[in-house]
Design a protein around this motif. Structure first.
Motif, PDB file in Angstrom:
ATOM      1  N   LEU A  48       0.696  -1.136   0.158  1.00 12.30           N
ATOM      2  CA  LEU A  48      -0.032  -0.032  -0.237  1.00 12.30           C
ATOM      3  C   LEU A  48       1.265   1.053  -0.286  1.00 12.30           C
ATOM      4  O   LEU A  48       1.714   1.326   1.020  1.00 12.30           O
ATOM      5  CB  LEU A  48      -1.234   0.240   0.942  1.00 12.30           C
ATOM      6  N   ALA A  49       1.401   2.081  -1.091  1.00  7.74           N
ATOM      7  CA  ALA A  49       0.923   3.100  -0.823  1.00  7.74           C
ATOM      8  C   ALA A  49       1.227   4.307   0.333  1.00  7.74           C
ATOM      9  O   ALA A  49       2.435   4.541   0.677  1.00  7.74           O
ATOM     10  CB  ALA A  49       1.007   4.322  -2.098  1.00  7.74           C
ATOM     11  N   ASP A  50       0.365   4.177   1.111  1.00  8.27           N
ATOM     12  CA  ASP A  50      -0.038   5.021   1.648  1.00  8.27           C
ATOM     13  C   ASP A  50      -1.035   4.874   3.545  1.00  8.27           C
ATOM     14  O   ASP A  50      -2.851   4.717   2.838  1.00  8.27           O
ATOM     15  CB  ASP A  50      -0.728   6.496   1.115  1.00  8.27           C
ATOM     16  N   LEU A  51      -0.689   4.412   4.752  1.00 12.79           N
ATOM     17  CA  LEU A  51      -1.669   3.427   5.078  1.00 12.79           C
ATOM     18  C   LEU A  51      -1.328   4.094   6.572  1.00 12.79           C
ATOM     19  O   LEU A  51       0.004   4.264   7.442  1.00 12.79           O
ATOM     20  CB  LEU A  51      -1.310   2.445   5.191  1.00 12.79           C
ATOM     21  N   GLY A  52      -2.521   5.467   6.424  1.00 12.47           N
ATOM     22  CA  GLY A  52      -1.500   6.137   7.796  1.00 12.47           C
ATOM     23  C   GLY A  52      -0.423   6.889   7.592  1.00 12.47           C
ATOM     24  O   GLY A  52       0.329   6.995   8.691  1.00 12.47           O
ATOM     25  N   GLY A  53      -0.003   7.273   6.964  1.00  8.93           N
ATOM     26  CA  GLY A  53       0.961   7.834   6.244  1.00  8.93           C
ATOM     27  C   GLY A  53       1.906   7.871   5.477  1.00  8.93           C
ATOM     28  O   GLY A  53       2.934   7.676   5.203  1.00  8.93           O
ATOM     29  N   ARG A  54       2.452   6.044   5.772  1.00 12.26           N
ATOM     30  CA  ARG A  54       3.413   5.688   5.776  1.00 12.26           C
ATOM     31  C   ARG A  54       2.734   4.625   4.275  1.00 12.26           C
ATOM     32  O   ARG A  54       2.485   3.634   4.739  1.00 12.26           O
ATOM     33  CB  ARG A  54       4.273   5.111   6.843  1.00 12.26           C
ATOM     34  N   PRO A  55       4.184   3.908   3.794  1.00 12.09           N
ATOM     35  CA  PRO A  55       3.989   2.427   2.841  1.00 12.09           C
ATOM     36  C   PRO A  55       3.784   1.476   3.742  1.00 12.09           C
ATOM     37  O   PRO A  55       4.787   1.206   4.739  1.00 12.09           O
ATOM     38  CB  PRO A  55       4.934   3.011   2.006  1.00 12.09           C
ATOM     39  N   VAL A  56       2.648   0.457   3.193  1.00  9.15           N
ATOM     40  CA  VAL A  56       3.120  -0.581   3.876  1.00  9.15           C
ATOM     41  C   VAL A  56       3.271  -2.103   3.449  1.00  9.15           C
ATOM     42  O   VAL A  56       2.756  -1.830   1.998  1.00  9.15           O
ATOM     43  CB  VAL A  56       1.790  -0.689   4.672  1.00  9.15           C
ATOM     44  N   THR A  57       4.022  -2.663   2.946  1.00  6.85           N
ATOM     45  CA  THR A  57       3.905  -4.060   2.453  1.00  6.85           C
ATOM     46  C   THR A  57       4.318  -5.050   3.071  1.00  6.85           C
ATOM     47  O   THR A  57       4.342  -5.379   4.293  1.00  6.85           O
ATOM     48  CB  THR A  57       5.811  -4.322   1.946  1.00  6.85           C
ATOM     49  N   ALA A  58       3.251  -6.096   2.527  1.00  5.66           N
ATOM     50  CA  ALA A  58       2.967  -7.036   3.525  1.00  5.66           C
ATOM     51  C   ALA A  58       3.942  -8.442   3.069  1.00  5.66           C
ATOM     52  O   ALA A  58       3.165  -8.641   1.750  1.00  5.66           O
ATOM     53  CB  ALA A  58       1.171  -8.131   4.099  1.00  5.66           C
ATOM     54  N   VAL A  59       3.934  -8.685   3.556  1.00  2.18           N
ATOM     55  CA  VAL A  59       4.876 -10.707   2.581  1.00  2.18           C
ATOM     56  C   VAL A  59       3.895 -11.600   3.409  1.00  2.18           C
ATOM     57  O   VAL A  59       4.365 -12.103   4.288  1.00  2.18           O
ATOM     58  CB  VAL A  59       6.592 -10.450   2.024  1.00  2.18           C
ATOM     59  N   ILE A  60       3.456 -12.664   2.304  1.00  2.00           N
ATOM     60  CA  ILE A  60       2.620 -14.097   2.777  1.00  2.00           C
ATOM     61  C   ILE A  60       3.434 -14.628   1.683  1.00  2.00           C
ATOM     62  O   ILE A  60       3.736 -14.443   0.107  1.00  2.00           O
ATOM     63  CB  ILE A  60       1.470 -14.107   2.728  1.00  2.00           C
ATOM     64  N   ALA A  61       3.989 -15.927   2.416  1.00  2.00           N
ATOM     65  CA  ALA A  61       4.932 -17.075   2.281  1.00  2.00           C
ATOM     66  C   ALA A  61       3.663 -18.106   1.741  1.00  2.00           C
ATOM     67  O   ALA A  61       3.146 -18.413   3.294  1.00  2.00           O
ATOM     68  CB  ALA A  61       6.181 -17.171   2.530  1.00  2.00           C
ATOM     69  N   LEU A  62       3.277 -19.307   0.824  1.00  2.00           N
ATOM     70  CA  LEU A  62       2.064 -20.316   1.350  1.00  2.00           C
ATOM     71  C   LEU A  62       3.110 -21.385   0.261  1.00  2.00           C
ATOM     72  O   LEU A  62       3.318 -20.583  -1.024  1.00  2.00           O
ATOM     73  CB  LEU A  62       0.987 -19.925  -0.119  1.00  2.00           C
ATOM     74  N   ASP A  63       2.697 -22.906   0.699  1.00  2.00           N
ATOM     75  CA  ASP A  63       2.741 -23.881   0.234  1.00  2.00           C
ATOM     76  C   ASP A  63       1.725 -23.905  -0.824  1.00  2.00           C
ATOM     77  O   ASP A  63       0.925 -22.966  -0.869  1.00  2.00           O
ATOM     78  CB  ASP A  63       2.654 -25.080   1.530  1.00  2.00           C
ATOM     79  N   ARG A  64       1.904 -24.812  -1.714  1.00  2.00           N
ATOM     80  CA  ARG A  64       0.996 -25.448  -2.651  1.00  2.00           C
ATOM     81  C   ARG A  64      -0.690 -24.937  -2.319  1.00  2.00           C
ATOM     82  O   ARG A  64      -1.277 -25.086  -2.924  1.00  2.00           O
ATOM     83  CB  ARG A  64       1.558 -26.038  -3.672  1.00  2.00           C
ATOM     84  N   ALA A  65      -0.557 -25.486  -1.125  1.00  2.00           N
ATOM     85  CA  ALA A  65      -2.412 -26.054  -0.762  1.00  2.00           C
ATOM     86  C   ALA A  65      -2.630 -25.328   0.533  1.00  2.00           C
ATOM     87  O   ALA A  65      -3.781 -24.161  -0.544  1.00  2.00           O
ATOM     88  CB  ALA A  65      -2.097 -27.707   0.763  1.00  2.00           C
ATOM     89  N   GLU A  66      -1.928 -23.877   1.084  1.00  2.00           N
ATOM     90  CA  GLU A  66      -2.189 -22.970   1.032  1.00  2.00           C
ATOM     91  C   GLU A  66      -2.847 -21.943   0.248  1.00  2.00           C
ATOM     92  O   GLU A  66      -3.861 -21.322   0.201  1.00  2.00           O
ATOM     93  CB  GLU A  66      -1.046 -22.158   2.351  1.00  2.00           C
ATOM     94  N   ALA A  67      -2.159 -21.778  -0.642  1.00  2.00           N
ATOM     95  CA  ALA A  67      -2.236 -20.842  -2.322  1.00  2.00           C
ATOM     96  C   ALA A  67      -4.018 -21.207  -2.736  1.00  2.00           C
ATOM     97  O   ALA A  67      -4.491 -20.604  -3.614  1.00  2.00           O
ATOM     98  CB  ALA A  67      -0.858 -20.684  -2.921  1.00  2.00           C
ATOM     99  N   ARG A  68      -3.921 -22.673  -2.984  1.00  2.37           N
ATOM    100  CA  ARG A  68      -4.821 -22.455  -3.678  1.00  2.37           C
ATOM    101  C   ARG A  68      -6.269 -22.634  -2.871  1.00  2.37           C
ATOM    102  O   ARG A  68      -7.695 -21.837  -3.127  1.00  2.37           O
ATOM    103  CB  ARG A  68      -5.154 -24.760  -3.766  1.00  2.37           C
ATOM    104  N   HIS A  69      -6.050 -23.025  -1.536  1.00  2.00           N
ATOM    105  CA  HIS A  69      -6.914 -22.618  -0.656  1.00  2.00           C
ATOM    106  C   HIS A  69      -7.339 -20.828  -0.695  1.00  2.00           C
ATOM    107  O   HIS A  69      -8.667 -20.244  -0.434  1.00  2.00           O
ATOM    108  CB  HIS A  69      -6.971 -22.918   0.790  1.00  2.00           C
ATOM    109  N   PHE A  70      -6.007 -19.828  -0.307  1.00  2.00           N
ATOM    110  CA  PHE A  70      -6.188 -18.556  -0.244  1.00  2.00           C
ATOM    111  C   PHE A  70      -6.985 -17.749  -1.389  1.00  2.00           C
ATOM    112  O   PHE A  70      -7.987 -17.506  -2.158  1.00  2.00           O
ATOM    113  CB  PHE A  70      -4.843 -18.198  -0.079  1.00  2.00           C
ATOM    114  N   ALA A  71      -6.428 -18.814  -2.727  1.00  2.00           N
ATOM    115  CA  ALA A  71      -6.982 -18.016  -4.569  1.00  2.00           C
ATOM    116  C   ALA A  71      -8.427 -18.297  -4.746  1.00  2.00           C
ATOM    117  O   ALA A  71      -9.368 -17.846  -4.760  1.00  2.00           O
ATOM    118  CB  ALA A  71      -6.365 -19.361  -5.736  1.00  2.00           C
ATOM    119  N   ARG A  72      -8.868 -19.824  -3.624  1.00  2.00           N
ATOM    120  CA  ARG A  72     -10.550 -19.621  -3.563  1.00  2.00           C
ATOM    121  C   ARG A  72     -11.210 -19.257  -2.797  1.00  2.00           C
ATOM    122  O   ARG A  72     -12.371 -18.368  -3.262  1.00  2.00           O
ATOM    123  CB  ARG A  72     -10.700 -21.762  -2.994  1.00  2.00           C
ATOM    124  N   ALA A  73     -10.875 -18.470  -1.712  1.00  2.00           N
ATOM    125  CA  ALA A  73     -11.442 -18.075  -1.001  1.00  2.00           C
ATOM    126  C   ALA A  73     -11.200 -15.916  -1.622  1.00  2.00           C
ATOM    127  O   ALA A  73     -12.748 -15.354  -2.026  1.00  2.00           O
ATOM    128  CB  ALA A  73     -10.743 -17.064   0.259  1.00  2.00           C
TER     129      ALA A  73
END
Length: 70
Positions: free
Chosen positions: A23-48
């Motif tokens: 996000l370019a601006d969250l409360g006046g500051r840039p924020v980045t979230a990095v999420i590592a998913l295994d294949r099963a988690e990635a499939r569940h995330f995509a379906r959601a």
């Protein structure tokens, strides 16, 4: 960043994928979230995400009226 105020990047990893949501601006500051998913988690995330976007589309765009007797 682009002309949007957010970016989403996906990179394959040996175990699955890595998602980077920035996000370019969250409360006046840039924020980045990095999420590592295994294949099963990635499939569940995509379906959601697909389910959430479909639900949002149904709520956003009205359905045409159904004629009587249909």
């Amino acid at each position: 960043m682009t002309d949007r105020d957010w970016t989403l990047r996906v990179a394959p990893t040996e175990a699955g994928v890595e998602l980077e949501f920035a996000l370019a601006d969250l409360g006046g500051r840039p924020v980045t979230a990095v999420i590592a998913l295994d294949r099963a988690e990635a499939r569940h995330f995509a379906r959601a995400l697909l389910a959430a976007s479909g639900d949002a589309a149904e709520r956003t765009f009205p359905h045409p009226p159904v004629p009587d007797g249909a």
